[in-house]
Each structure stands twice: as C-alpha cells, then as structure tokens.
Design an enzyme around this catalytic site. Structure first.
Site, short mmCIF file in Angstrom:
data_model
loop_
_atom_site.label_atom_id
_atom_site.label_comp_id
_atom_site.label_asym_id
_atom_site.label_seq_id
_atom_site.Cartn_x
_atom_site.Cartn_y
_atom_site.Cartn_z
N HIS A 161 -27.94 22.69 31.43
CA HIS A 161 -28.55 23.98 31.75
C HIS A 161 -27.86 25.15 31.05
O HIS A 161 -27.98 26.30 31.51
CB HIS A 161 -28.54 24.23 33.28
CG HIS A 161 -29.43 23.32 34.06
ND1 HIS A 161 -29.09 22.02 34.33
CD2 HIS A 161 -30.64 23.52 34.64
CE1 HIS A 161 -30.05 21.45 35.06
NE2 HIS A 161 -31.01 22.35 35.25
N HIS A 211 -34.13 22.48 30.86
CA HIS A 211 -34.83 23.34 31.82
C HIS A 211 -35.24 24.60 31.08
O HIS A 211 -34.42 25.45 30.75
CB HIS A 211 -33.94 23.69 33.01
CG HIS A 211 -34.71 24.25 34.18
ND1 HIS A 211 -35.67 25.25 34.05
CD2 HIS A 211 -34.67 23.94 35.51
CE1 HIS A 211 -36.17 25.54 35.24
NE2 HIS A 211 -35.59 24.76 36.14
N GLU A 328 -39.30 17.01 42.01
CA GLU A 328 -39.96 18.32 42.19
C GLU A 328 -41.08 18.49 41.16
O GLU A 328 -41.22 19.54 40.53
CB GLU A 328 -38.93 19.45 42.03
CG GLU A 328 -37.73 19.32 42.95
CD GLU A 328 -36.66 20.35 42.68
OE1 GLU A 328 -35.94 20.72 43.63
OE2 GLU A 328 -36.52 20.78 41.52
N CYS A 346 -40.19 28.26 43.66
CA CYS A 346 -39.98 28.64 42.26
C CYS A 346 -41.18 28.28 41.40
O CYS A 346 -41.47 28.97 40.41
CB CYS A 346 -38.73 27.96 41.69
SG CYS A 346 -37.20 28.82 42.06
N CYS A 419 -32.18 28.60 43.86
CA CYS A 419 -33.00 29.25 42.84
C CYS A 419 -34.17 30.02 43.42
O CYS A 419 -34.58 31.05 42.88
CB CYS A 419 -33.51 28.21 41.84
SG CYS A 419 -34.30 26.78 42.61
#
Length: 681
Positions: A161, A211, A328, A346, A419
């Site tokens: 990330h 991501h 997710e 998100c 997040c």
C-alpha cells in the site's frame, strides 16, 4: 502566460517544475464547485454540520489515541516500532485532513486550521530526503512492516500500500492548498509524486498498484500543476494491469489469479466489475479521469462496459456494492445475498466518485440516478446519527435465533482498519459539488438540495436558488436569476424512480406503474418539456427571478428483483422517492423476520419529526408469523418501516429490507421463548 504556467508561478513552484503545455482535453461537463453552492437544506445541511463539528474532530482524536499520529512522530525520529496494525493507517490522517480542508473552504476555523498545520509539520518531518513517505518502513527500515517487503515497492502489487498511501496524500494536499492557499502539504506531495514518477514508468519499474487511488491523486496533481508527467504516470499504472506473469490464471481463487486486484487482464479487456469493490471503483474512477484527459476512446468503452455489468447484475437496491465478505469484493453476476451482504461504506464513497465521473463524460441522468441512490441509502447508512459511530459493512438483513437472539452488528466508533469513517469525513463536506453542472449553454440540476449557487455561465453571473423538503416531499422550486436576460437550457433531472425506473437496468423494477405523472411549471404556467437522457430540457431566455416548479410523485412503490437474484424471489422492498425503507425491530414487536407483506396491503406514509432525527415512516397492518409448538399461524400486526439509512441507531435487533409476500417464502427460525411471548400478546 498559459494557465499551468501562471499556476506554477502562483504556487512558487516554477523553479522546481518544468513548464508543461496547457491541457486540451477534459470532461465535457464540469461540476459547479462545492464552494459555489451554499446549503440551507433540512436533510443535508445538518449532516454536513455534524461532519464538521463531530466526525472530523473525532477522527483526528482517534488518529491521536490509536497512535496513527505517533507513527509519523517516530518516523521523523527514525526510531521506535510501528504502533498500529496496517501499513495504510497513514491514510486516515490524510483523509481527515482532506475533509478538514473541504470544511475550512466553506467554514473558516482558526483552531482547526492551526491543528492541521501542526499535523502537516509532523507529516513533513516523517518524509525521507528523496520524497519517500511511508511510516511503516521509515520508522525502522531494517524491520519494516510485514506487508511492506524488505525493500521499497517490492510488495506494492499485493500488500504494501505504498502507492495507496501516496494517492491519499495527493488528494489531501490538493484539497488543503485549494482551501488555504498554503503549500506546506502540497510541497510534501509533489516531492513524493516526483519520486514515484522517477521510479515507475516505461523502461523503469512497472507495477499495477495493489490498492488503487494513486492514479486519481496523480490526476489531481496534474490538474493543479499542469505537469504532464503526473498524468502519464497515472495512465501507466492503469495500463500496467494484466501483465504480471506471477499469477495463476487458471485458479478460481481471486487472490491467486489477480482478479482481486483487478490485475488478471489488461483494463481494455475487462468486462465485469470484479475483485475488491473499493479498489475496483477507485480504478474505474481513474480510468474515467484518464479517458477524459487523454481522449482515450478505448478506455472509455472499457469503463462503459464495466458500468453496465455492475448496474445490471451487481448493485444492491440501496446502492451498495461488494456483495462478498471474503475479500470485500464483487461476487458473480446476480450474487446479491441479503444476510451476508458486505456493502463496505468505502465502496459507496468510491461509487459516488465513479458515478459523478461517468455523468461528466456522458451527461446522462442514469449515472446521477445511481449516485442519488447511493447517497440517500447505502452511503449515509454507514454513519450513525451521532456522527461518530459507523458501519464498515452495511447488511441488508439481520435475523435473530434462539442461540443468537440479537445478531445485529453494533455501530463502532473506530475500527482496526478505519478507512470508512475517515472516507466519510472527506466526502461529506464536498457533497454540494454534486448538485449542479454545466456544459456550454446547458445547466444541469442533478440533486435536489435546498440552497443557493452562484456561478458564471457564458461570462455572466447566474444564481439558482432551490427550495424544497426533499427527499420527503416532491414539490421542488428553483428560482433562476441571471445577471441579465440570458438564453440557456436548464436541464432538470427527472429521477428514474419518477419515470417508472427503479434502477437504470432490469435488475430491479417496480411491481406496478406509477399512478401520477411529473409536472413542471414556469412562472406558474404549466409547460411541456422535452426529455433528453433523463433530463427535462427547459430552453428559454431566462430573466431575474424566473421560477420553475417541479412536482415529483411521491408514491410508495413496491420493488421486485430480477428472477436471477435468488435471495429476493417472492419478496418485495419498499421505496418512496429516492429512499429505500426497511423494517427494524423496535417498531415491529421485536422481530422483522416473521413479517409478511401481501401484494394488496395498503401503506401509509407519515412524517415523524421526533423519530431518528425526523423521518418518513410507512405503516400498514400485516400478517405476522407465530410459531407455536403444534402449529404455525399468522396474526395481524401493525407494521412500520423506516428509511434504511436510519437503522441501527436504537440498539441491536432484527432488520430486513426485503419482505416476503407469502408464508411459503418465509425462512422460519427457531424463535426464543421471549419472542414467542411478545408475539402472542
């Protein structure tokens, strides 16, 4: 002097950046900036105030108390041990700064401004001399976070990330500069972006960021500075997808075949919304940005195809996306379960960004129809009415049983992976920027939010004032006041739900056609209008204080799902205006899983000002299933439905969006004795 050259001079950056030619391509439709729209709205203004007064301060406080700020302090000292769980925890500070910056743009606050300045100093101190900024490595380079890999960037494809952190830094930096005129965070971001552009690109390191969001952030830096290398690098990251040889293309596991990261094939060959929903929708937003700014028609065709797949096969009725908890992620076509629906908050934020960009590309109301569905349902369900309790995922059904009498998840003030709260903190203050847009002689009214906007149209000042009580009332009034008589087209969106379209596809439909029609009057006189791409086109020479009145039918509508959505067969959902309703336990004798809603049941809509901050409720008398030792029977019971966004603000218990019409469709549960006693009363 060209616009980018002038901007560089104003930024004081002309000596450090090479001058770039002015951009020639862009979105054909431009949104009216949120700073040009002043709200008086009864629905949204209180939420924006709570975001400013509660959500943003709480997010900063929690970044302090959970050691996210401490990570930057240790990185500056080059000493200590990374004190949180995930290497992307840095972004919670960036996102909250972004939200604070948007808030400062419209509501100056010296105390907040000074606090943000102090945080930015800590961020700058943590940055390494060449621009690298990643506390999970900088604190102790010899022992970086396990996800980071032994060297910079080596684990970026899957776990580190590093570029995700950078993307949120860039977005926060642009917001902060535009709000305050200060270059402190912007200079940090530009230094990092220059490093990223020197590392990645043709003939250098290549990676599809694990991501996505760095692409969107680079585009924002390009827009601000005019530096073409930022746009080129954003496109490079998009084009890098689907070329990694290390994946097992035949594996059904999305983590092994690359589809979880949208990296299993080049973006031009992708046909479905797939993988981790937030990552995907950030990618699709970036694809729209790059397509608009480069005129890449193939890229545009690819996101059009993906959008159609999502809206026709992978969208929840509430606008939620990402059905599968494991990863997710988006599921297979029509895989939209209720009890296990994930619908990360998100993902709703990311979908708002994507839908707005699709509208700006094409100018069709269907994109705003989806955006509106998300805003009024699947997005704000993610934050409690107190502004400081949140859902990470947003279920469509919660059931009780004898062994688990209260299974509804509780809202939380913070998460280990937090997040969602900080993403909401940055989206909410910018919401007024989704109300209006313009293209040459066309002025689009996309959202129905009371307030006044002033902007320039054809070099003349135009003021539009909205007055309504939306979403509870469909009577809308727009006062149009150009500085002088001006000919232009006012395009008022006629929502899909007011045109017998539950969503812009066959995924959901209304059980019965509407009995009322939309009507429009100008200065008190009914007018005929042309419907173009979902907009009522009102073409005339407008004069000061012209008044447009639009009447949208606010009938209670029953919604049914496509036959291939298995969980919803034999069931109906309820919608009124843009709002989706649900049944929740406090209003229905402690249960919702035992309720039936036969097709002929009349429903009454009533506004309840003292309930849940003021909501419309739907009531009826319905059969409730009673399970007895020797029989199953139904008893008449008062049924109440509340807006889906307002659930889980009164404690734990059952909730459902989709209600069976007949007893044969009920998934009978073993009911606790206390529940049986309640039903027997």
């Amino acid at each position: 002097m060209t616009k980018p050259l002038l901007l560089l001079a104003l930024l004081g950056l002309g000596g450090t950046l090479h001058a770039q030619p002015a951009q020639t391509a862009d979105y054909p439709i431009q949104a009216v900036p949120f700073t040009k729209v002043k709200l008086t709205d009864n629905f949204w203004l209180p939420r924006l105030r709570i975001n400013t007064d509660v959500t943003i301060p709480a997010s900063f406080q929690r970044c302090e108390s959970t050691n996210r700020v401490k990570n930057f302090e240790m990185a500056a000292a080059r000493s200590g041990k990374f004190a949180t769980i995930f290497p992307f925890d840095d972004t919670d500070i960036y996102k909250t700064i972004e939200g604070a910056a948007y808030s400062l743009s419209v509501q100056p606050d010296a105390k907040l401004d000074a606090y943000v300045d102090g945080l930015i100093k800590k961020v700058g101190a943590a940055q390494e001399p060449d621009g690298y900024l990643y506390t999970a490595r900088t604190i102790d380079p010899a022992h970086p976070h396990a996800w980071a890999g032994p060297e910079r960037w080596v684990n970026e494809r899957e776990m580190s990330h590093e570029l995700y952190n950078a993307g949120h830094l860039y977005e926060a930096a642009v917001a902060h500069y535009e709000a305050t005129g200060k270059k402190t965070l912007l200079n940090i971001a530009l230094k990092n972006a220059d490093l990223v552009c020197s590392v990645f690109g043709p003939g250098r390191r290549s990676v599809a960021p694990g991501h996505e969001i760095v692409e969107m952030g680079l585009v924002k830096l390009y827009r601000l500075t005019g530096k073409a290398e930022y746009l080129r690098t954003a496109k490079f990251f998009i084009d890098a997808r689907g070329h990694y040889a290390g994946y097992d293309a035949k594996s059904p596991d999305p983590f092994r075949n690359g589809s979880y990261w949208q990296d299993d094939r080049p973006v031009l060959e992708q046909r479905e919304a797939q993988g981790h929903a937030v990552r995907a929708e950030y990618l699709y937003s970036a694809m729209a940005d790059v397509a608009a700014l480069t005129g890449d028609h193939q890229l545009l065709a690819a996101i059009d195809t993906i959008w159609r797949n999502m809206v026709t096969k992978k969208l929840y009725l509430t606008g939620g996306t990402g059905a599968v908890p494991g990863g997710e992620r988006f599921g297979a076509n029509y895989e939209l379960p209720n009890a296990t629906a994930y619908n990360e908050t998100c993902a709703s934020v990311a979908d708002v960004y994507w839908q707005q960009r699709m509208f700006q590309l094409h100018g069709h109301a269907k994109y705003i129809d989806v955006l509106e569905k998300v805003l009024y349902n699947g997005l704000i369900s993610g934050v409690g009415l107190d502004g400081q309790s949140f859902f990470y995922s947003n279920a469509m059904q919660v059931k009780a049983s004898a062994s688990h009498p209260q299974t509804e998840p509780a809202r939380a003030g913070w998460f280990e992976c937090s997040c969602c709260p900080t993403n909401l903190a940055r989206l909410m203050p910018a919401l007024p920027g989704y109300v209006y847009a313009q293209k040459e002689r066309d002025v689009f009214v996309n959202l129905f939010v009371s307030g006044t906007s002033e902007f320039t149209l054809n070099k003349k000042l135009l003021r539009i004032t909205q007055q309504n009580n939306y979403p509870w009332d469909g009577e809308l009034q727009f006062t149009v006041s150009p500085a002088s008589a001006t000919a232009f087209n006012l395009l008022v969106r006629i929502p899909g739900w007011a045109r017998n379209e539950a969503v812009p596809s066959s995924l959901y439909s209304f059980a019965q056609p509407a009995t009322q029609a939309v009507s429009i009057r100008v200065n008190g006189r009914p007018v005929a209008y042309t419907l173009r791409d979902g907009y009522a086109v009102l073409a005339r020479t407008w004069r000061k204080n012209d008044v447009v009145a639009v009447s949208l039918p606010m009938e209670v509508r029953r919604v049914v799902a496509h036959p291939l959505v298995k969980d919803d067969q034999g069931k109906v959902a309820l919608q009124r205006g843009p709002v989706i309703f649900c049944a929740e336990w406090p209003d229905n004798h402690g249960l919702t899983s035992n309720l039936l809603l036969p097709a002929a049941t009349p429903l009454t809509a009533t506004y309840q000002p003292a309930l849940l901050g003021g909501v419309m409720t739907l009531t009826a008398t319905v059969p409730a299933v009673l399970v007895e030792p020797a029989a199953v029977r139904t008893v008449p019971q008062t049924f109440t439905a509340i807006p889906y966004y307002a659930w889980a603000n009164r404690g734990k218990g059952e909730m459902t969006v989709w209600l069976p019409e007949k007893l044969t469709a009920v998934d009978l549960l073993s009911q606790p004795p206390a529940v049986e006693a309640t039903l027997a009363k």
